[in-house]
Design a protein around this motif. Structure first.
Motif, PDB file in Angstrom:
ATOM      1  N   PRO A  42       0.472   1.570  14.395  1.00 12.70           N
ATOM      2  CA  PRO A  42       0.458   2.822  15.149  1.00 12.70           C
ATOM      3  C   PRO A  42      -0.919   3.130  15.740  1.00 12.70           C
ATOM      4  CG  PRO A  42       0.522   3.264  12.791  1.00 12.70           C
ATOM      5  CD  PRO A  42       0.755   1.798  12.968  1.00 12.70           C
ATOM      6  N   MET A  43      -1.965   2.593  15.120  1.00 15.39           N
ATOM      7  CA  MET A  43      -3.318   2.879  15.574  1.00 15.39           C
ATOM      8  C   MET A  43      -3.834   1.795  16.517  1.00 15.39           C
ATOM      9  SD  MET A  43      -3.416   5.667  14.041  1.00 15.39           S
ATOM     10  CE  MET A  43      -5.065   6.271  14.364  1.00 15.39           C
ATOM     11  N   ILE A  91       0.802  -1.226   0.000  1.00 15.22           N
ATOM     12  CA  ILE A  91       0.000   0.000   0.000  1.00 15.22           C
ATOM     13  C   ILE A  91       0.837   1.280   0.000  1.00 15.22           C
ATOM     14  CG2 ILE A  91      -2.073  -1.067   0.970  1.00 15.22           C
ATOM     15  CD1 ILE A  91      -1.340   0.136   3.681  1.00 15.22           C
ATOM     16  N   LEU A  94      -5.479  -6.534  14.927  1.00 19.86           N
ATOM     17  CA  LEU A  94      -5.676  -7.251  13.658  1.00 19.86           C
ATOM     18  C   LEU A  94      -5.924  -8.752  13.850  1.00 19.86           C
ATOM     19  CD1 LEU A  94      -2.939  -5.141  11.957  1.00 19.86           C
ATOM     20  CD2 LEU A  94      -5.279  -5.244  11.085  1.00 19.86           C
ATOM     21  N   ALA A 107       2.790  -0.703   8.025  1.00 18.49           N
ATOM     22  CA  ALA A 107       3.665  -1.371   9.005  1.00 18.49           C
ATOM     23  C   ALA A 107       3.249  -2.823   9.229  1.00 18.49           C
ATOM     24  CB  ALA A 107       3.653  -0.611  10.326  1.00 18.49           C
ATOM     25  N   CYS A 108       1.945  -3.086   9.202  1.00 19.81           N
ATOM     26  CA  CYS A 108       1.491  -4.456   9.479  1.00 19.81           C
ATOM     27  C   CYS A 108       2.022  -5.428   8.439  1.00 19.81           C
ATOM     28  CB  CYS A 108      -0.031  -4.520   9.584  1.00 19.81           C
ATOM     29  SG  CYS A 108      -0.920  -3.833   8.181  1.00 19.81           S
ATOM     30  N   ILE A 117      -4.565  -1.324  16.174  1.00 20.57           N
ATOM     31  CA  ILE A 117      -5.709  -2.088  15.667  1.00 20.57           C
ATOM     32  C   ILE A 117      -5.470  -3.569  15.991  1.00 20.57           C
ATOM     33  CG2 ILE A 117      -6.988  -2.751  13.578  1.00 20.57           C
ATOM     34  CD1 ILE A 117      -6.140  -0.014  12.403  1.00 20.57           C
ATOM     35  N   CYS A 176      -7.465   2.668  10.625  1.00 14.01           N
ATOM     36  CA  CYS A 176      -6.250   2.448   9.818  1.00 14.01           C
ATOM     37  C   CYS A 176      -5.851   3.692   9.046  1.00 14.01           C
ATOM     38  CB  CYS A 176      -6.506   1.288   8.849  1.00 14.01           C
ATOM     39  SG  CYS A 176      -5.140   0.986   7.716  1.00 14.01           S
ATOM     40  N   MET A 186      -3.781  -5.920   7.242  1.00 16.03           N
ATOM     41  CA  MET A 186      -4.905  -4.983   7.182  1.00 16.03           C
ATOM     42  C   MET A 186      -5.881  -5.390   6.075  1.00 16.03           C
ATOM     43  SD  MET A 186      -4.373  -2.983   4.275  1.00 16.03           S
ATOM     44  CE  MET A 186      -5.300  -1.500   4.536  1.00 16.03           C
TER      45      MET A 186
HETATM   46  S1  SF4 Z   1      -3.594  -1.698  10.087  1.00 17.80           S
HETATM   47 FE1  SF4 Z   1      -2.236  -0.416  11.317  1.00 17.80          FE
HETATM   48  S2  SF4 Z   1      -0.192  -1.027  10.644  1.00 17.80           S
HETATM   49 FE2  SF4 Z   1      -1.585  -1.766   9.072  1.00 17.80          FE
HETATM   50  S3  SF4 Z   1      -1.675  -0.128   7.559  1.00 17.80           S
HETATM   51 FE3  SF4 Z   1      -3.353   0.235   8.995  1.00 17.80          FE
HETATM   52  S4  SF4 Z   1      -2.534   1.645  10.514  1.00 17.80           S
HETATM   53 FE4  SF4 Z   1      -0.773   0.766   9.427  1.00 17.80          FE
END
Ligand code: SF4
Lengths: 261, 475
Positions: B375-376, B151, B380, B319-320, B378, B314, B343
């Motif tokens: 960073p957020m 992305i 996952l 980073a994920c 989440i 997101c 993500m």
């Molecule tokens: S899920 Fe988190 S780490 Fe992955 S793209 Fe979105 S903000 Fe970045």
């Protein structure tokens, strides 16, 4: 404060959650856990009514069976002062994931929460709860340590096993590259996506071999069986054991998946 | 793009033996991980910034209608126009209408995943409007007729030689024996070619990293400055953004910006952070004559209030996937969806249906590294597990694995029966393995033994041995 103090002078009563893989494949780890816990001053019992923590069902989306298994585990273990498992992922299942299984059922959820608070991974329990800072064991070997994912990221198990290994006589710890990267086991993942799993464990064994140690250690049987199976298939020289066996000084048994030669 | 996630396994088989791809994926592992760790480590407040960033988005999502309305009012006040698009098709048609009205023949584009999501390039081409990607990575994959494999680094699956080959194939107006060995030569050649295209373009289309409710601004972050040219040189600037890009204030924007680049590339800030508010005003030296924002829903509002709402935090930092062992093994294209990696494994089933994207949330070891770096914050893996639960409930998971799981659960829920069964099976398996203590092959265990030996049980189970041991030690 140590566990002994918390229970008014009498030794803390620990329920050993053996985990299914230790029970089935590696009883040595169960006996090593018993020894380590007893040496730390715990009174240990092993309830009969245990099978598995439920992760295979949980991670396959089968919530109903997971919950039934969780109820069974809680009922069998909630009377203990502590519940200890020689596995980061099973301990994390009990500690971090059980309460969420009872969303919408306040009575069971409260039970699961107070149960969860007592659950620990073996090595971090010894150091962080029982205040153990050294073990009386000896092994002339160089070792490298793989940080299994759930223990590392969900329970913060990282320094504890290294500290206890460092307290042993004869052991030399050499870090491998990417020790915090997944070994590719992932429970049912390794059979659902065997090719990806194989690719990931191949990178892991390359790092293990590059560390050039006699032994690979970790705290989770799933990862250990995966890495040991790959190392033996590749004809590598590194042998594999659960960290508890080494800390307890119980290394007379053949290593996981047998000797290298 | 056509969703091909159901072919995940065959994509994987190809990806794992693609030597060039594997080499490129090695760069993802090396390129991003250390840089992010350094950037995060260098900022003492990084972890608390992550908490702030999460809190800002949680608050925004809880009041999304309010902030969207405020945003629309501010855009309008600044002389721009907001268009609401419920579906991808709606968004495409709105873009087309704007282009047609201005008689546009070519449009330039800044890097935007949302226009990938709505399949804008193909659609515009079908209507005789030429889309020109201006981000170097996007430009390269457009030349190749591919889709982004990452992305934030769309061409990360390619190497320099492949790009050189593409440039020689397409830029036939340039001298045949020019030197393209240095990556910088490729960059300047792309710049040279694109410069002309900026002036030909009537409409510039960008995405947005943020939409600021307080000011009605759209914000993009880039490293090449191409986004700026895209949005200022055209007569019309069209922003296509999904509704969850909203943040309340400029202060909130800067809070999240502090974690965005650090998490993505390990930079403190991206090279360009560009705020656009409305069209050119009479005294402005430059800017577009028209400014449009297309606010796309495309299934997102139905995630609000569900277990998938957290995914709407997101910020597309990547980073994920940069930290995902599965992504490292197979690359972005294997997922067969616009959004790859962890993500994408959560978002794709939300946007396209779990029946079409079932592999994605399953193809994870749940190692948790994605959540650890997001960073957020989440969760996952937790949301991937929710998808597995929905699959299980809808009986979408494979019959064989359901059967195996059911059998296992039957025993696991009956400790006495379980004991009896394993007390027989384990010693048997142990004897089968003999002195090697491992099995090279085992019926029904091919998934395991094709690639690795199966460590044999030591003998009787722990419980068998322990009970025996206890009986003999009883006083
Ligand atoms: S899920 Fe988190 S780490 Fe992955 S793209 Fe979105 S903000 Fe970045």
């Amino acid at each position: 404060m140590t566990g002994a103090q918390e229970t008014n002078g009498s030794p803390p009563h620990v329920g050993l959650f053996v985990t299914c893989l230790v029970d089935l494949f590696r009883p040595s780890v169960g006996f090593a856990s018993l020894k380590l816990l007893e040496n730390a001053g715990c009174k240990v019992d092993v309830p009969n009514a245990q099978t598995c923590c439920g992760q295979p069902a949980y991670n396959s989306g089968d919530r109903k069976d997971t919950r039934a298994i969780a109820e069974q585990v809680i009922e069998a273990f909630e009377a203990f002062d502590y519940v200890v498992a020689p596995s980061g992922s099973c301990a994390s299942m009990l500690r971090k994931h059980y309460p969420g299984l009872f969303d919408g059922d306040p009575k069971w959820q409260a039970r699961a929460q107070s149960f969860a608070a007592k659950c620990h991974e073996l090595v971090s329990f010894l150091t962080d709860v029982m205040g153990v800072s050294s073990v009386d064991a000896r092994l002339e070997a160089s070792v490298t340590y793989h940080d299994s994912c759930s223990g590392l990221r969900e329970l913060g198990v990282k320094a504890q096993p290294r500290a206890l290994l460092a307290s042993m006589n004869g052991i030399q710890l050499k870090e491998m590259g990417d020790s915090e990267v997944c070994c590719g086991f992932g429970g049912t993942f390794c059979v659902k996506y065997p090719d990806i799993s194989n690719h990931i464990v191949g990178k892991k064994t390359a790092n293990i071999e590059a560390a050039e140690t006699d032994l690979l250690l970790a705290g989770d049987m799933g990862c250990l069986m995966n890495m040991a199976g790959k190392l033996r298939r590749q004809g590598a020289a590194t042998e594999v054991r659960h960290v508890a066996e080494v800390l307890a000084g119980l290394t007379d048994t053949p290593p996981i998946a047998g000797r290298a030669k | 793009m056509q969703l091909t996630s159901h072919k995940f396994k065959s994509h994987v088989s190809k990806a794992l033996v693609d030597a060039q791809l594997q080499k490129a994926l090695g760069n993802v592992e090396k390129g991003f991980i250390d840089k992010r760790a350094k950037a995060a480590g260098a900022l003492p407040e990084f972890e608390s910034l992550r908490d702030n960033a999460k809190a800002i988005k949680d608050h925004t999502l809880a009041n999304l209608d309010l902030y969207l309305e405020t945003y629309e009012a501010r855009v309008t006040a600044a002389g721009g126009t907001v268009h609401w698009a419920e579906t991808a098709a709606d968004a495409r048609n709105i873009v087309l209408d704007i282009c047609k009205r201005r008689g546009a023949r070519t449009v330039t584009k800044g890097k935007s995943m949302i226009t990938e999501e709505i399949g804008l390039n193909d659609f515009l081409s079908q209507h005789d409007i030429e889309p020109v990607e201006t981000d170097l990575g996007e430009y390269i994959i457009q030349l190749r007729g591919e889709h982004p494999s990452h992305i934030i680094a769309p061409a990360v699956h390619l190497n320099k030689d492949q790009v050189e080959g593409d440039f020689r194939r397409v830029h036939t107006h340039l001298p045949e024996f020019r030197d393209l060995t240095e990556p910088t030569a490729l960059l300047s050649e792309a710049r040279e070619v694109l410069r002309q295209r900026y002036f030909e373009a009537d409409v510039g289309i960008t995405g947005a990293n943020f939409l600021v409710a307080e000011t009605g601004s759209s914000v993009i972050v880039t490293n090449e400055g191409n986004g700026d040219l895209t949005q200022t040189l055209g007569k019309v600037h069209v922003v296509v953004a999904s509704i969850e890009k909203i943040v309340p204030t400029l202060e909130d924007t800067s809070q999240i910006l502090r974690v965005l680049a650090r998490s993505a590339t390990g930079q403190d800030m991206s090279v360009y952070t560009t705020f656009s508010t409305g069209p050119k005003r009479p005294d402005d030296p430059d800017g577009p004559e028209e400014y449009h924002v297309i606010l796309l829903d495309n299934g997102r509002s139905s995630m609000l209030g569900t277990e998938y709402q957290d995914m709407l935090r997101c910020i597309r930092c990547g980073a994920c996937m940069n930290h995902c062992p599965v992504y490292h093994a197979v690359g972005g294209h294997a997922y067969g969806s616009v959004y790859p990696g962890p993500m994408g494994a959560v978002l794709t089933p939300s946007l396209n249906g779990i029946d079409k994207a079932g592999h994605l949330p399953n193809a994870s070891t749940f190692c948790g590294r994605c959540e650890a770096v997001c960073p957020m914050r989440i969760p996952l893996p937790k949301m991937m597990r929710h998808w597995r639960e929905q699959e299980f409930e809808k009986h979408l998971s494979a019959r064989a694995s359901r059967y195996g799981l059911g059998l296992w659960a039957f025993f696991a829920r009956r400790p006495k029966l379980y004991r009896a069964a394993v007390s027989l099976a384990m010693p048997l398996l142990s004897r089968l393995a003999g002195k090697r203590h491992r099995l090279g092959a085992l019926p029904l265990a091919g998934g395991w033994t094709d690639h690795r030996d199966l460590p044999a049980p030591e003998g009787p189970t722990f419980m068998q041995q322990y009970r025996k041991h206890q009986a003999s030690h009883r006083p």
